[in-house]
Write a protein that holds these residues in place. Structure first.
Motif, PDB file in Angstrom:
ATOM      1  N   ILE A 193      -7.550  -8.834   9.391  1.00  0.00           N
ATOM      2  CA  ILE A 193      -7.242  -7.510   8.854  1.00  0.00           C
ATOM      3  C   ILE A 193      -5.872  -7.017   9.335  1.00  0.00           C
ATOM      4  O   ILE A 193      -5.203  -6.260   8.628  1.00  0.00           O
ATOM      5  N   ASN A 194      -5.469  -7.469  10.517  1.00  0.00           N
ATOM      6  CA  ASN A 194      -4.145  -7.058  11.014  1.00  0.00           C
ATOM      7  C   ASN A 194      -3.035  -7.577  10.101  1.00  0.00           C
ATOM      8  O   ASN A 194      -2.116  -6.847   9.750  1.00  0.00           O
ATOM      9  N   GLN A 195      -3.170  -8.823   9.720  1.00  0.00           N
ATOM     10  CA  GLN A 195      -2.200  -9.447   8.813  1.00  0.00           C
ATOM     11  C   GLN A 195      -2.287  -8.810   7.414  1.00  0.00           C
ATOM     12  O   GLN A 195      -1.273  -8.494   6.800  1.00  0.00           O
ATOM     13  N   PHE A 196      -3.523  -8.592   6.943  1.00  0.00           N
ATOM     14  CA  PHE A 196      -3.732  -7.990   5.618  1.00  0.00           C
ATOM     15  C   PHE A 196      -3.163  -6.570   5.585  1.00  0.00           C
ATOM     16  O   PHE A 196      -2.525  -6.158   4.623  1.00  0.00           O
ATOM     17  N   GLY A 197      -3.436  -5.835   6.647  1.00  0.00           N
ATOM     18  CA  GLY A 197      -3.002  -4.442   6.709  1.00  0.00           C
ATOM     19  C   GLY A 197      -1.485  -4.319   6.770  1.00  0.00           C
ATOM     20  O   GLY A 197      -0.896  -3.440   6.143  1.00  0.00           O
TER      21      GLY A 197
ATOM     22  N   ALA B 146      -0.665   6.454  -0.893  1.00  0.00           N
ATOM     23  CA  ALA B 146      -1.517   6.382   0.296  1.00  0.00           C
ATOM     24  C   ALA B 146      -2.018   4.962   0.479  1.00  0.00           C
ATOM     25  O   ALA B 146      -2.343   4.272  -0.487  1.00  0.00           O
ATOM     26  N   VAL B 147      -2.080   4.542   1.745  1.00  0.00           N
ATOM     27  CA  VAL B 147      -2.611   3.220   2.062  1.00  0.00           C
ATOM     28  C   VAL B 147      -3.670   3.378   3.154  1.00  0.00           C
ATOM     29  O   VAL B 147      -3.549   4.233   4.033  1.00  0.00           O
ATOM     30  N   ASN B 148      -4.740   2.609   3.049  1.00  0.00           N
ATOM     31  CA  ASN B 148      -5.844   2.712   4.003  1.00  0.00           C
ATOM     32  C   ASN B 148      -5.584   1.861   5.246  1.00  0.00           C
ATOM     33  O   ASN B 148      -5.048   0.767   5.151  1.00  0.00           O
ATOM     34  N   LEU B 149      -5.979   2.388   6.393  1.00  0.00           N
ATOM     35  CA  LEU B 149      -5.864   1.623   7.636  1.00  0.00           C
ATOM     36  C   LEU B 149      -7.255   1.241   8.123  1.00  0.00           C
ATOM     37  O   LEU B 149      -8.224   1.957   7.879  1.00  0.00           O
ATOM     38  N   SER B 150      -7.324   0.132   8.828  1.00  0.00           N
ATOM     39  CA  SER B 150      -8.587  -0.221   9.484  1.00  0.00           C
ATOM     40  C   SER B 150      -8.464   0.144  10.965  1.00  0.00           C
ATOM     41  O   SER B 150      -7.360   0.174  11.514  1.00  0.00           O
TER      42      SER B 150
ATOM     43  N   PHE C  63      -0.837   7.523   5.408  1.00  0.00           N
ATOM     44  CA  PHE C  63      -1.853   6.611   5.921  1.00  0.00           C
ATOM     45  C   PHE C  63      -3.208   7.316   5.871  1.00  0.00           C
ATOM     46  O   PHE C  63      -3.337   8.458   6.308  1.00  0.00           O
ATOM     47  N   GLU C  64      -4.224   6.618   5.352  1.00  0.00           N
ATOM     48  CA  GLU C  64      -5.579   7.178   5.346  1.00  0.00           C
ATOM     49  C   GLU C  64      -6.358   6.637   6.535  1.00  0.00           C
ATOM     50  O   GLU C  64      -6.506   5.429   6.722  1.00  0.00           O
ATOM     51  N   LEU C  65      -6.855   7.576   7.340  1.00  0.00           N
ATOM     52  CA  LEU C  65      -7.619   7.229   8.540  1.00  0.00           C
ATOM     53  C   LEU C  65      -9.061   7.675   8.335  1.00  0.00           C
ATOM     54  O   LEU C  65      -9.320   8.557   7.523  1.00  0.00           O
ATOM     55  N   THR C  66      -9.973   7.110   9.085  1.00  0.00           N
ATOM     56  CA  THR C  66     -11.354   7.599   9.008  1.00  0.00           C
ATOM     57  C   THR C  66     -11.691   8.385  10.274  1.00  0.00           C
ATOM     58  O   THR C  66     -11.020   8.255  11.297  1.00  0.00           O
ATOM     59  N   GLU C  67     -12.730   9.192  10.156  1.00  0.00           N
ATOM     60  CA  GLU C  67     -13.122  10.031  11.282  1.00  0.00           C
ATOM     61  C   GLU C  67     -13.403   9.209  12.535  1.00  0.00           C
ATOM     62  O   GLU C  67     -12.997   9.569  13.634  1.00  0.00           O
TER      63      GLU C  67
END
Ligand code: C2E
Ligand code: MG
Ligand code: MG
Ligand code: MG
Length: 281
Positions: free
Chosen positions: A87-91, A116-120, A149-153
């Motif tokens: 996921i690091n490489q994909f992100g 906007a781009v999603n982060l893991s 950047f979209e972050l989750t709670e």
């Protein structure tokens, strides 16, 4: 007899597990080459301003076009990529790709849409995350006013004290921050104020019940009122009907995205959507 059934069931279960493990291993093998072979792509979902009805942005959503496994949505491969670290490489690829795409759109004279781009969380928690992002921003000239950047709670509520520092670093780079799927995690309301967030994205599970479900309507109204008081921008996710859109208009939600407007679409299709929008507005 019962015993035999039991044994059969056990064996069936066992084989299913074996097949699953094999598929996982297979996917993992192909996954290692996905970036190098250029198999990842981003679909873009339009984000519309409620008051004007205008296209104001897009969310980039990852897809994997695997020659061996077919077309895969993120929920089918991101969990595995999180387990094996890819996921690091994909992100990193996704962040660079939205920057490249934005530049290409500007060069085509299409304009300056917010993307906007999603982060893991795994990616966000890497020690190298901020330098990596800073490097990409520099590659593209250093002023990413278009980028969110979209972050989750769960990412920002984690018990790590350098989270605030990291978020501030991103803000210093000129990146906006949105809290994705808001309301589904365990947010401490205090954090909404403490963290340098720009946008709340109201989860589609709340939007789904609008306008008839009284609880959904109350929750969405409350989120919008709170966001306004805290000076946060708002985007409602998963808008599928005209009635939902009307409710969000009446409650002054700033922007919306959802199948009512468009599904996430490939770049060429997104261009057509954009041109069509320009023609009507
Ligand atoms: P998300 O960030 O909350 O993205 C919204 C998801 O809702 C997308 O699913 C989108 O297709 C879907 N959606 C949008 N409008 C509607 C609607 O009106 N109705 C319904 N039923 N669904 C709608 P998708 O593209 O399958 O992505 C799922 C999740 O995968 C995303 O949820 C995000 O958490 C994750 N994801 C996607 N791209 C990336 C990425 O590049 N990196 C990381 N780390 N995660 C990603
Ligand atoms: Mg998102
Ligand atoms: Mg979301
Ligand atoms: Mg979601």
């Amino acid at each position: 007899h019962a015993k035999r059934t039991g044994k059969g069931q056990y064996r069936f279960f066992h084989e299913t597990m074996a097949i699953k493990a094999k598929k996982r291993l297979e996917m993992e093998t192909y996954m290692h080459n996905a970036v190098a072979n250029n198999e990842l792509c981003l679909y873009y979902q339009p984000v519309m301003e409620v008051a004007s009805g205008r296209l104001i942005g897009a969310e980039a959503l990852m897809r994997w076009e695997s020659p061996q496994l077919g077309f895969l949505p993120p929920n089918d491969f991101i969990p595995l990529a999180e387990d094996n670290g890819l996921i690091n490489q994909f992100g990193e690829w996704a962040i660079r790709e939205v920057c490249r795409q934005h530049k290409a759109w500007q060069q085509l004279g299409l304009g300056n849409l917010a993307i906007a781009v999603n982060l893991s969380s795994l990616q966000f928690n890497q020690a190298s995350f901020i330098p990596m992002v800073a490097g990409i921003i520099k590659e593209f000239g250093g002023n990413p006013t278009f980028l969110t950047f979209e972050l989750t709670e769960s990412m920002i509520m984690a018990d790590t004290d350098n989270i605030l520092e990291k978020l501030n670093n991103l803000k210093d780079l000129g990146i906006k921050l949105a809290l994705d799927d808001f309301g589904t995690g365990y947010s401490s309301l205090r954090y909404l104020n403490r963290f340098p967030l720009d946008t709340l994205k109201i989860d589609r599970s709340f939007v789904k019940g609008l306008p008839d479900n009284a609880d959904a309507a109350a929750i969405v109204s409350a989120i919008l009122a709170m966001a306004k008081a805290l000076n946060l921008d708002t985007i409602a996710e998963g808008v599928e009907t005209q009635q939902q859109k009307a409710f969000l208009q009446n409650t002054s939600c700033h922007a919306v995205q959802g199948f009512y407007f468009s599904k996430p679409i490939p770049v060429a299709e997104f261009h057509r959507y954009w041109e069509k929008q320009k023609a009507v507005s």
